[in-house]
Design an enzyme around this catalytic site. Structure first.
Site, mmCIF file in Angstrom:
data_model
loop_
_atom_site.group_PDB
_atom_site.id
_atom_site.type_symbol
_atom_site.label_atom_id
_atom_site.label_comp_id
_atom_site.label_asym_id
_atom_site.label_seq_id
_atom_site.Cartn_x
_atom_site.Cartn_y
_atom_site.Cartn_z
ATOM 1 N N TYR A 185 3.616 1.093 6.819
ATOM 2 C CA TYR A 185 4.165 2.046 5.843
ATOM 3 C C TYR A 185 4.753 3.295 6.510
ATOM 4 C CZ TYR A 185 2.431 -0.598 1.824
ATOM 5 O OH TYR A 185 2.222 -1.563 0.862
ATOM 6 N N HIS B 260 2.862 -6.219 -2.771
ATOM 7 C CA HIS B 260 3.994 -5.644 -2.031
ATOM 8 C C HIS B 260 5.060 -6.719 -1.899
ATOM 9 C CE1 HIS B 260 6.349 -3.784 1.195
ATOM 10 N NE2 HIS B 260 6.414 -5.000 1.690
ATOM 11 N N LYS C 226 -2.485 -7.170 -2.692
ATOM 12 C CA LYS C 226 -3.173 -5.952 -2.260
ATOM 13 C C LYS C 226 -4.678 -5.976 -2.618
ATOM 14 C CE LYS C 226 0.985 -3.042 -2.450
ATOM 15 N NZ LYS C 226 1.598 -1.792 -2.979
ATOM 16 N N ASN D 213 -1.157 -1.426 -7.177
ATOM 17 C CA ASN D 213 -0.236 -2.192 -8.012
ATOM 18 C C ASN D 213 -0.110 -3.655 -7.587
ATOM 19 O OD1 ASN D 213 1.198 -1.721 -5.720
ATOM 20 N ND2 ASN D 213 2.895 -0.621 -6.690
ATOM 21 N N GLU E 205 9.350 -7.207 8.374
ATOM 22 C CA GLU E 205 7.989 -7.277 7.827
ATOM 23 C C GLU E 205 7.353 -8.651 8.058
ATOM 24 O OE1 GLU E 205 8.222 -5.961 3.745
ATOM 25 O OE2 GLU E 205 8.705 -3.913 4.327
HETATM 26 P P1 GDP Z 1 7.418 -0.763 -3.892
HETATM 27 O O1 GDP Z 1 8.553 -1.187 -3.001
HETATM 28 O O2 GDP Z 1 7.662 -1.104 -5.346
HETATM 29 O O3 GDP Z 1 6.073 -1.264 -3.419
HETATM 30 O O4 GDP Z 1 7.360 0.836 -3.884
HETATM 31 P P2 GDP Z 1 7.538 1.938 -2.702
HETATM 32 O O5 GDP Z 1 8.137 1.315 -1.467
HETATM 33 O O6 GDP Z 1 8.251 3.102 -3.311
HETATM 34 O O7 GDP Z 1 6.048 2.415 -2.407
HETATM 35 C C1 GDP Z 1 5.188 1.667 -1.582
HETATM 36 C C2 GDP Z 1 3.812 1.670 -2.204
HETATM 37 O O8 GDP Z 1 3.306 3.006 -2.200
HETATM 38 C C3 GDP Z 1 3.770 1.262 -3.684
HETATM 39 O O9 GDP Z 1 3.774 -0.142 -3.889
HETATM 40 C C4 GDP Z 1 2.457 1.893 -4.124
HETATM 41 O O10 GDP Z 1 1.323 1.137 -3.697
HETATM 42 C C5 GDP Z 1 2.500 3.222 -3.359
HETATM 43 N N1 GDP Z 1 3.120 4.300 -4.155
HETATM 44 C C6 GDP Z 1 4.429 4.437 -4.511
HETATM 45 N N2 GDP Z 1 4.638 5.544 -5.232
HETATM 46 C C7 GDP Z 1 3.421 6.162 -5.330
HETATM 47 C C8 GDP Z 1 2.969 7.374 -5.944
HETATM 48 O O11 GDP Z 1 3.744 8.129 -6.557
HETATM 49 N N3 GDP Z 1 1.638 7.654 -5.835
HETATM 50 C C9 GDP Z 1 0.767 6.856 -5.155
HETATM 51 N N4 GDP Z 1 -0.522 7.196 -5.098
HETATM 52 N N5 GDP Z 1 1.166 5.703 -4.561
HETATM 53 C C10 GDP Z 1 2.455 5.356 -4.653
#
Ligand code: GDP
Length: 140
Positions: free
Chosen positions: A51, A117, A11, A114, A128
């Site tokens: 997304y 992905h 990222k 973070n 994807e």
């Molecule tokens: P992943 O599969 O671990 O990447 O997590 P998710 O699919 O739940 O979320 C996708 C991405 O959205 C995450 O990797 C973060 O970059 C972002 N994200 C997830 N939860 C949060 C949140 O509570 N706040 C914000 N600002 N971003 C989030």
């Protein structure tokens, strides 16, 4: 164990800090092979579509802005159990919860920025990978 492919994205927070090589080393040390890789500037339309599943979440707009804030490196990883193995190497979404030694524990800046992905299921991995790569760009 079945050989699988999964989509990984390095990222913008990580490309900005020049961490592509360090993250790739973690992936390769875990036994994952990088069988396709390209550095791109994701468009707003791409980030929104990628997304789409999070469209109703409060962080959707911010996430799209973040993913288009700088270059990303999209990659296809291949290996035994690649989907689960990559999730393990990545660590938990929130770096505060990520196990020591994982990419997110070592490099992530925040729950949003973070660093990586990774697809969360074989079905999503297939979708994807096809989102970013044609078959002839993947060389295993
Ligand atoms: P992943 O599969 O671990 O990447 O997590 P998710 O699919 O739940 O979320 C996708 C991405 O959205 C995450 O990797 C973060 O970059 C972002 N994200 C997830 N939860 C949060 C949140 O509570 N706040 C914000 N600002 N971003 C989030």
């Amino acid at each position: 164990m079945a050989t699988e492919r999964t989509l990984s994205i390095i990222k913008p927070d990580a490309t900005r800090r020049n961490l592509t090589g360090k993250i790739n080393a973690k992936l390769e040390d875990a036994g994952l092979r990088i069988v396709a890789q390209k550095r791109i500037a994701m468009t707003k339309e791409q980030a929104e579509a990628f997304y789409e599943v999070h469209r109703e979440r409060p962080f959707y707009g911010s996430l799209v802005d973040f993913m288009t804030s700088g270059p990303v490196v999209v990659q296809v990883l291949e290996g035994d159990n690649a989907v689960a193995k990559n999730r393990e190497v990545m660590g938990a979404t929130n770096p505060a919860d990520a196990d020591a030694g994982t990419i997110r524990a070592e490099f992530a800046e925040s729950i949003e920025a973070n660093s990586v992905h990774g697809s969360d299921s074989a079905e999503n991995a297939a979708r994807e990978v096809a989102f970013f790569f044609s078959d002839d760009e993947i060389v295993g």
